[in-house]
Scaffold this motif. Structure first.
Motif: not given
Length: 444
Positions: A153-171
């Motif tokens: 999703l991050a490298s090929l699909a281009g959907l992810a603005t960023v990837t993170v290890p957990d929900v807390a980091t996402a917030h």
């Protein structure tokens, strides 16, 4: 103030405050055992988005849904369509941020595609058609991670603005993103306090560029040298490496940055980078973020496959996004700016407000080697070298462009930060009257 009480057993809709104290609407879809998106879940997304739009505050959706709930049949499909319509109504009016924590399959995955930014937790997956269906149609076996894991999703699909290890980091990332954006399109972007002087010299910027015309360097080093406190929040860093996009500030003024990346296919433009840049420029324009563009590209990447896949249409997306943008726009040519890529990287004739160039800049239809090859096909090597040198001396410098008015000033790399910051200050009250029309017809 919560609109519903948080409960891990069911989806919730609430108003929360971020780290900066500003409000947002949060919808969290519960992580139930079957993880299917129910009609109630989809309706909750619609209600949350409508709440956010009515109050003029950002909408954040924490999504996990392993497809629509099959037992609800068409009812859930109708509800997902309603959620998609409501997200579309919010588009360009309030920031929409998604957090994917788990799976998003079929209809629910399309909701992510309607959001401005998507933060993907590492264990997550998203795809429209699952592995079994893909295998049945193609005869090739894929597992879930290969088809739509976070790395894909991050490298090929281009959907992810960023990837993170957990929900807390996402917030935490959501907090950082929303600290740059206004609450809605009627507000100015918030001021970002900084102690970095706006007239700070940037002598290190020139040292980053290699002496050879074809030498590679990381344009993010140039960006870090000139922005406030070296802070740069990159967007979709793992997708379309040949174009860098992200957020920074100059003198506390938040901006969106677009830059060619010479470390990847020599900074040329292709289909993914055109899509990435076009979407980013459109987002910045919608939410009143000035755009600073750093140019170093020799053109569009040549190739039969790219042309067959629609390079013309996708290249036009980047040109269209810049041409219709009404926010302050500053262009800085670092080294090369050739041909069609010169046009679409926010050239003066595309409507930028200020165009700067370093003395090392080469602004032309093409490089010396290509030009001599076209104009003088039947000459020997000695004559070819002489003509290339003469072409470089006569045309491959920014002063010709400055004489013709397509560069406003040739500036020293040392004063890049000061010139951009001063330009942003001058353009702070820029306003453009748009023609009356229902909407434009973007080359999607």
């Amino acid at each position: 103030m919560a609109l519903t009480d948080p409960d891990v057993a069911r989806s919730t809709r609430m108003i929360v405050r971020g780290a900066d104290g500003r409000r947002r609407v949060l919808v969290a879809i519960a992580d139930r055992e079957n993880s299917a998106l129910t009609t109630a879940d989809a309706d909750l997304i619609s209600l949350g988005a409508r709440d956010a739009l009515d109050q003029g505050i950002p909408f954040v959706c924490e999504l996990r849904a392993n497809g629509p709930a099959a037992e609800e049949e068409l009812a859930v499909t109708f509800a997902i369509g309603g959620a998609a319509r409501q997200l579309t109504a919010c588009s360009g009016r309030i920031p929409i941020i998604g957090i994917l924590d788990g799976d998003a399959v079929a209809g629910p995955s399309l909701l992510l595609g309607l959001m401005d930014h998507v933060i993907v937790v590492d264990h997550s997956h998203a795809f429209v058609s699952g592995p079994s269906m893909v295998s049945a149609f193609t005869g090739v076996d894929f597992n879930r991670t290969e088809l739509g894991g976070s790395a894909v999703l991050a490298s090929l699909a281009g959907l992810a603005t960023v990837t993170v290890p957990d929900v807390a980091t996402a917030h935490d990332v959501v907090d950082e993103l929303l600290s740059v954006f206004p609450a809605n399109n009627d507000e100015a972007a918030p001021f970002l306090p900084t102690g970095d002087p706006i007239d700070r010299p940037t002598p290190g910027a020139a040292d980053i560029i290699p002496e050879t015309a074809t030498g590679a360097y990381d344009v993010r080093d140039v960006i870090g040298e000139v922005v406030d406190d070296t802070w740069f929040l990159e967007s979709r860093a793992r997708f379309a490496h040949n174009l860098v996009t992200g957020f920074a500030s100059f003198g506390g003024i938040p901006v969106g940055i677009v830059a060619n990346q010479p470390m990847a296919i020599a900074g040329t433009l292709d289909i993914p980078s055109s899509q990435k840049g076009g979407r980013f420029v459109a987002f910045c324009d919608a939410f009143n973020l000035p755009i600073v563009t750093f140019v170093d590209t020799s053109g569009f990447y040549p190739g039969k496959d790219l042309e067959w896949r629609g390079m013309i249409r996708y290249g036009a997306q980047l040109a269209f996004a810049y041409a219709r943008a009404t926010v302050p726009r500053i262009n800085v040519t670092l080294r090369k700016s050739y041909g069609g890529a010169y046009i679409v990287m926010d050239s003066k004739n595309m409507g930028n407000d200020l165009a700067f160039a370093w003395p090392s800049a080469e602004i032309a239809v093409m490089g010396a080697k290509g030009a001599v090859e076209i104009l003088h096909r039947s000459i020997d090597d000695e004559e070819r070298a002489r003509l290339e040198a003469a072409y470089e001396e006569r045309l491959l410098n920014p002063y010709v462009a400055a004489q013709r008015g397509t560069v406003d000033a040739v500036i020293s790399p040392h004063e890049t930060r000061a010139q951009i910051a001063h330009g942003l200050s001058l353009l702070a009250n820029k306003r453009e009257l748009l023609p009356r029309r229902k909407h434009d017809n973007s080359p999607l």
